[in-house]
Design a protein around this motif. Structure first.
Motif, PDB file in Angstrom:
ATOM      1  N   ASP A  12      69.049  38.016  74.174  1.00 42.19           N
ATOM      2  CA  ASP A  12      69.139  37.179  72.980  1.00 42.19           C
ATOM      3  C   ASP A  12      69.887  35.893  73.307  1.00 42.19           C
ATOM      4  OD1 ASP A  12      70.424  37.605  69.591  1.00 42.19           O
ATOM      5  OD2 ASP A  12      68.975  36.203  70.443  1.00 42.19           O
ATOM      6  N   THR A  13      69.211  34.986  73.964  1.00 43.11           N
ATOM      7  CA  THR A  13      69.831  33.703  74.327  1.00 43.11           C
ATOM      8  C   THR A  13      69.242  32.548  73.522  1.00 43.11           C
ATOM      9  OG1 THR A  13      68.216  33.381  76.086  1.00 43.11           O
ATOM     10  CG2 THR A  13      70.288  34.484  76.673  1.00 43.11           C
ATOM     11  N   ALA A  14      68.357  32.853  72.574  1.00 44.22           N
ATOM     12  CA  ALA A  14      67.708  31.783  71.809  1.00 44.22           C
ATOM     13  C   ALA A  14      68.717  30.985  70.995  1.00 44.22           C
ATOM     14  CB  ALA A  14      66.633  32.362  70.892  1.00 44.22           C
ATOM     15  N   PHE A  15      69.671  31.693  70.369  1.00 41.10           N
ATOM     16  CA  PHE A  15      70.623  30.974  69.519  1.00 41.10           C
ATOM     17  C   PHE A  15      71.512  30.056  70.353  1.00 41.10           C
ATOM     18  CE2 PHE A  15      74.577  30.425  67.155  1.00 41.10           C
ATOM     19  CZ  PHE A  15      74.084  29.982  65.944  1.00 41.10           C
ATOM     20  N   GLU A  16      71.857  30.483  71.582  1.00 41.09           N
ATOM     21  CA  GLU A  16      72.661  29.617  72.446  1.00 41.09           C
ATOM     22  C   GLU A  16      71.937  28.305  72.711  1.00 41.09           C
ATOM     23  OE1 GLU A  16      74.547  33.366  74.980  1.00 41.09           O
ATOM     24  OE2 GLU A  16      73.425  31.776  75.989  1.00 41.09           O
ATOM     25  N   LYS A  17      70.646  28.418  72.999  1.00 41.92           N
ATOM     26  CA  LYS A  17      69.880  27.210  73.279  1.00 41.92           C
ATOM     27  C   LYS A  17      69.702  26.368  72.018  1.00 41.92           C
ATOM     28  CE  LYS A  17      67.400  29.770  76.839  1.00 41.92           C
ATOM     29  NZ  LYS A  17      66.099  30.359  77.246  1.00 41.92           N
ATOM     30  N   GLN A  18      69.460  27.039  70.904  1.00 43.20           N
ATOM     31  CA  GLN A  18      69.277  26.310  69.656  1.00 43.20           C
ATOM     32  C   GLN A  18      70.542  25.557  69.259  1.00 43.20           C
ATOM     33  OE1 GLN A  18      68.121  29.446  67.050  1.00 43.20           O
ATOM     34  NE2 GLN A  18      65.952  29.394  67.626  1.00 43.20           N
ATOM     35  N   SER A  19      71.680  26.230  69.333  1.00 46.41           N
ATOM     36  CA  SER A  19      72.935  25.589  68.936  1.00 46.41           C
ATOM     37  C   SER A  19      73.304  24.457  69.886  1.00 46.41           C
ATOM     38  CB  SER A  19      74.057  26.630  68.862  1.00 46.41           C
ATOM     39  OG  SER A  19      74.242  27.247  70.118  1.00 46.41           O
ATOM     40  N   ALA A  20      73.026  24.664  71.205  1.00 48.74           N
ATOM     41  CA  ALA A  20      73.332  23.601  72.169  1.00 48.74           C
ATOM     42  C   ALA A  20      72.460  22.380  71.921  1.00 48.74           C
ATOM     43  CB  ALA A  20      73.140  24.119  73.588  1.00 48.74           C
ATOM     44  N   LEU A  21      71.168  22.601  71.681  1.00 48.90           N
ATOM     45  CA  LEU A  21      70.270  21.491  71.390  1.00 48.90           C
ATOM     46  C   LEU A  21      70.677  20.794  70.098  1.00 48.90           C
ATOM     47  CD1 LEU A  21      67.756  19.858  71.947  1.00 48.90           C
ATOM     48  CD2 LEU A  21      66.401  21.645  70.867  1.00 48.90           C
ATOM     49  N   PHE A  22      71.079  21.565  69.108  1.00 51.28           N
ATOM     50  CA  PHE A  22      71.523  20.979  67.837  1.00 51.28           C
ATOM     51  C   PHE A  22      72.740  20.084  68.060  1.00 51.28           C
ATOM     52  CE2 PHE A  22      71.975  20.650  63.356  1.00 51.28           C
ATOM     53  CZ  PHE A  22      73.328  20.716  63.080  1.00 51.28           C
ATOM     54  N   ALA A  23      73.681  20.548  68.898  1.00 47.39           N
ATOM     55  CA  ALA A  23      74.882  19.758  69.166  1.00 47.39           C
ATOM     56  C   ALA A  23      74.534  18.446  69.863  1.00 47.39           C
ATOM     57  CB  ALA A  23      75.854  20.567  70.020  1.00 47.39           C
ATOM     58  N   LEU A  24      73.625  18.514  70.852  1.00 49.64           N
ATOM     59  CA  LEU A  24      73.229  17.294  71.550  1.00 49.64           C
ATOM     60  C   LEU A  24      72.498  16.328  70.621  1.00 49.64           C
ATOM     61  CD1 LEU A  24      72.020  18.593  75.020  1.00 49.64           C
ATOM     62  CD2 LEU A  24      73.893  17.021  74.594  1.00 49.64           C
ATOM     63  N   ALA A  25      71.735  16.874  69.678  1.00 41.57           N
ATOM     64  CA  ALA A  25      70.928  16.022  68.810  1.00 41.57           C
ATOM     65  C   ALA A  25      71.751  15.286  67.770  1.00 41.57           C
ATOM     66  CB  ALA A  25      69.860  16.861  68.116  1.00 41.57           C
ATOM     67  N   VAL A  26      72.828  15.901  67.251  1.00 44.78           N
ATOM     68  CA  VAL A  26      73.586  15.283  66.159  1.00 44.78           C
ATOM     69  C   VAL A  26      74.897  14.662  66.618  1.00 44.78           C
ATOM     70  CG1 VAL A  26      72.598  16.900  64.519  1.00 44.78           C
ATOM     71  CG2 VAL A  26      74.802  17.428  65.550  1.00 44.78           C
ATOM     72  N   SER A  27      75.342  14.923  67.842  1.00 41.78           N
ATOM     73  CA  SER A  27      76.688  14.504  68.269  1.00 41.78           C
ATOM     74  C   SER A  27      76.642  13.189  69.015  1.00 41.78           C
ATOM     75  CB  SER A  27      77.327  15.578  69.155  1.00 41.78           C
ATOM     76  OG  SER A  27      77.407  16.806  68.473  1.00 41.78           O
ATOM     77  N   ASP A  28      77.725  12.452  68.874  1.00 43.92           N
ATOM     78  CA  ASP A  28      77.942  11.264  69.703  1.00 43.92           C
ATOM     79  C   ASP A  28      78.640  11.640  71.009  1.00 43.92           C
ATOM     80  OD1 ASP A  28      78.706  10.176  66.575  1.00 43.92           O
ATOM     81  OD2 ASP A  28      77.101   9.176  67.688  1.00 43.92           O
ATOM     82  N   ILE A  29      79.479  12.658  70.946  1.00 44.79           N
ATOM     83  CA  ILE A  29      80.261  13.105  72.105  1.00 44.79           C
ATOM     84  C   ILE A  29      80.127  14.618  72.186  1.00 44.79           C
ATOM     85  CG2 ILE A  29      82.529  13.147  73.205  1.00 44.79           C
ATOM     86  CD1 ILE A  29      83.269  10.795  71.270  1.00 44.79           C
TER      87      ILE A  29
END
Length: 822
Positions: free
Chosen positions: A127-144
């Motif tokens: 179950d690594t889908a959420f890790e990838k989803q949350s990481a992608l979400f962080a990269l998409a909305v974050s400046d840093i």
């Protein structure tokens, strides 16, 4: 030592430290199951007033292995209050999902996101889908983006999050339009290896990940630096070198001040979403991430179970839709209530679900249960219109029966309240039974809304019938009051005097009390609350007052006519109501003043509504201003600044609602009244003067005195020679006869010159006629002495003349007869 007050609320609650309560607020943005907390985000944005920031805000997130101190770092770096792991209780998952908070004391507004740790034993290797989803979400909305990693993990594949970064980079390039993001690798528990030797290794690893990621055609040759600003910092061990760790964190914290200025950590503002749109943007990004299959890689057995259970559920759904028994029920539901609808349909649905359970029994339990629930939901969605149709027919049929029974009970003479209560209770019980018979066991749908609608319909019908009955009853009593008040009030106002309003008040009180008493008794059978009953009784009382006020306003509209009628009645008739003849003895001024005073009394009575028995000075004010002109003039002369009491639009201490005629209107009406009645007064004066002229033939006193003084000698001569008196007397009779025959007074009424002309034409024929009569009388034989015959002829001649001349000559004959008798 920070005093931390942790106020946890699951999914969407905010908690703050006491010392930063005004600056720090945190909430769970995404829970461990991937559910986006929309309400919590909206509350968070409202509390931190993010919408007012415009583009002046920054977003910082952190990712890294589980239990690597991410929350501890954020709490020290940004003064947040994320939950930290208790090392004494063992190493386990602390942060679930994605949490966010505001950085305290940093300008501009900085949003901090704490992500769930990667590589945790709680989710397992599959179950690594959420890790990838949350990481992608962080990269998409974050400046840093802070990438937290242990110093001894540098160079490793999994521990350094290389596969995660590779997958996220690849999907991010395909899903989003990348903007330049700062990737800050935070090396924890730095060893003796210098940072200058560690930083090249990290940069080289990131560059290799970037080069290996498949890119769109537009970005095949785009360098890493175009989209990412890679920085590396190292921190000492928090447990072993706490003070040094805090100093390094404090130094690192300074880099986040004014981070959005050019050259800052978040200096690239291309594509930045305004703060007012951050919530919507974050929701859409997470939705796209959740729907992307590249980031949703379940285990093989789950995938197989999913596909097969969906096929079985689809087959069972189609079989149910084609079931003949269901179709018959559906068709019957369109036309009317269906007996045992719920039981029959529940049996068909249960058979369908049992067949699915038997065929899917060997597949993954979680998937099997989920798909069975979906199948049940689809079946219920299919049958729901028929269920609502059956309930609608039950409601309609039962309501019609209730209306019929209720009307029949009322027509039978039953009390309204008891009829409404008995009928509504009986048919509500019937409706409850019919609804229970239609309920589907699997749906567990609450029929409360349908029952509530039926109750509302019943109550609405009862209220409608009650309103109609009450309206009829109210109109009947209003008509009764109108008949009892309108005529008498009009008659009282027509004969306005000092006791007019007292009589009106007594009449109003008597008739209102009688009507209200009867109306109150009639309302007792309608089961009204005390407040509604009082309102209706009060409305009836107000209606009665309205009738009086309406009549008063009608009379105020024709008050000028009433005033002229009253003036005409009093001025043209005497106390015995006989027409007045202006003979010269009447005091026209006094009569006029009396008539005008009575008219002014009428005006003062109708000027305002007097239903509250409060005294006023309106009559006195009108009399002083309009009748007593001398007093008003003298008062004005004595006053330096004379004030007209009627130069106002309102009466003193009289509210406008009670005013029928304002002072200005009264003054204008009185002026018009005087103008229109002046002619009658003038005519009366002229008639009186004419009567005086007709009846007064005596010379003035001075002339009589002059005649006596100057004619004394002639008077003595007549006394000495009585024969002259006889001659004068005969001459007087002749002149009198000529006067009556010519009607000299009537001729001169049209003027002196016309009278002289008319008399001149009639004088000679009249004298000749008189001489002829005298000659005829002289030829008649007489038995008496000649003097007596002459006297008798002189006596009868005027009588004949009088018979021809009418009433005036008759009067003259009477005078001659009296003289002759003497």
């Amino acid at each position: 030592m920070l005093r931390v007050l942790v106020r946890f609320r699951l999914f969407g609650s905010c908690y703050c430290r006491d010392d930063n309560a005004s600056e720090c607020c945190s909430t769970q943005l995404i829970d461990g199951d991937g559910m986006f907390n929309v309400d919590g985000l909206e509350r968070f944005i409202k509390e931190v007033q993010l919408r007012e920031c415009g583009l002046s805000y920054a977003v910082v997130s952190i990712m890294g292995p589980q239990s690597s101190g991410k929350s501890t770092l954020l709490n020290h770096l940004f003064c947040t209050n994320f939950r930290e792991m208790d090392a004494y209780k063992g190493r386990s998952q602390t942060t679930k999902g994605v949490w966010m908070a505001t950085a305290a004391g940093i300008e501009p507004c900085t949003i901090v996101m704490d992500l769930e740790g990667t590589d945790g034993r709680e989710r397992g290797e599959d179950d690594t889908a959420f890790e990838k989803q949350s990481a992608l979400f962080a990269l998409a909305v974050s400046d840093i983006v802070l990438i937290n990693m242990w110093c001894h993990d540098i160079g490793r594949e999994q521990a350094a999050n290389k596969p995660l970064l590779k997958t996220v980079f690849q999907v991010m390039m395909r899903l989003f339009s990348p903007r330049k993001t700062t990737l800050m690798f935070v090396i924890r528990d730095k060893t003796r290896t210098p940072l200058e030797n560690l930083e090249p290794l990290l940069r080289e690893d990131v560059q290799k990940i970037w080069d290996s990621v498949p890119k769109p055609q537009a970005h095949k040759e785009t360098p890493l630096g175009e989209f990412f600003n890679v920085q590396v910092v190292a921190l000492s061990s928090y447990e072993e070198k706490e003070e040094l760790f805090k100093e390094q964190v404090a130094s690192l914290r300074q880099q986040f001040f004014h981070s959005i200025t050019p050259g800052g950590l978040a200096g690239d503002r291309r594509g930045v979403v305004p703060a007012s749109g951050f919530s919507f943007s974050a929701q859409q990004i997470w939705k796209i991430i959740k729907e992307n299959k590249d980031l949703d890689l379940p285990a093989h057995k789950v995938m197989v179970a999913t596909v097969r259970c969906e096929e079985i559920a689809h087959e069972k759904f189609n079989s149910f839709a084609e079931n003949e028994e269901w179709r018959n029920l559906e068709e019957a539901a369109q036309t009317g209530p269906v007996p045992s609808f719920g039981g029959k349909l529940s049996s068909i649905i249960d058979t369908c679900l049992s067949g699915y359970g038997m065929e899917a029994t060997y597949f993954d339990e979680g998937v099997r249960t989920s798909k069975q629930k979906q199948l049940e939901e689809r079946l219920l969605q299919l049958v729901q219109p028929a269920f609502h149709s059956v309930l609608g027919h039950i409601r309609s049929v039962t309501l019609d029966k209730f209306k019929e029974a209720f009307e029949k009970a009322l027509n039978g003479g039953e009390n309204f309240s008891s009829a409404a209560h008995s009928c509504s209770q009986h048919y509500m019980e019937l409706f409850e039974e019919a609804c229970a018979d239609a309920v589907i066991e699997q749906a567990k749908w609450d029929t409360y809304k349908v029952r509530e609608k039926f109750w509302r319909d019943v109550d609405a019908h009862i209220a409608s019938v009650r309103a109609d009955k009450l309206s009829e009853l109210t109109k009947a009593y209003e008509a009764k009051l109108s008949g009892a008040l309108a005529g008498p009030v009009e008659a009282l106002l027509d004969g306005a005097n000092e006791k007019t309003w007292l009589s009106i008040r007594n009449l109003l009180r008597r008739e209102t009390e009688s009507a209200v008493s009867a109306f109150s008794g009639a309302l007792s059978g309608f089961d009204l609350d005390e407040h509604s009953k009082k309102e209706m009784l009060s409305s009836l009382e107000d209606y009665a007052k309205g009738i009086v006020e309406g009549k008063a306003r009608e009379e105020a509209g024709r008050v000028l006519i009433r005033m002229k009628d009253r003036f005409s009645t009093l001025f043209s008739h005497d106390n015995d109501s006989m027409p007045r003849v202006w003979t010269g003895k009447e005091d026209i001024r006094a009569v006029t003043k009396t008539a005008r005073s009575a008219s002014l009394k009428l005006l003062s009575v109708i000027a305002v509504v007097r239903l509250d028995d409060e005294p006023d000075n309106i009559e006195k004010t009108l009399a002083l201003a309009l009748l007593d002109s001398k007093s008003a003039t003298s008062t004005a002369e004595r006053s330096i600044t004379p004030v007209d009491p009627l130069a106002s639009s309102t009466w003193e201490e009289i509210p406008p609602s009670r005013t029928l005629l304002s002072p200005v209107q009264c003054k204008s009406l009185w002026r018009q009244f005087k103008i229109e009645t002046e002619y009658a007064v003038t005519q009366a004066i002229s008639a009186q003067e004419a009567n005086k002229r007709n009846n007064n033939w005596m010379p003035p006193p001075w002339a009589i005195v002059a005649l006596i003084v100057l004619g004394f000698n002639e008077f003595m001569t007549l006394l000495r020679n009585p024969l002259y008196l006889g001659v004068i007397f005969v001459g007087f009779l002749l002149i009198k006869a000529i006067w009556v025959q010519l009607d000299i007074s009537g001729e001169f009424q049209n003027g002196a010159l016309p009278g002289l002309l008319s008399i001149s034409t009639k004088l000679v024929p009249t004298i000749m006629n008189l001489l002829k009569k005298l000659a005829e009388e002289g030829q008649v034989p007489v038995a008496n002495p000649s003097q007596r015959n002459v006297a008798s002829g002189l006596k009868t001649f005027p009588n004949r003349v009088g018979a021809q001349s009418g009433m005036s000559s008759t009067g003259s004959s009477e005078v001659i007869f009296e003289n002759g008798s003497e």
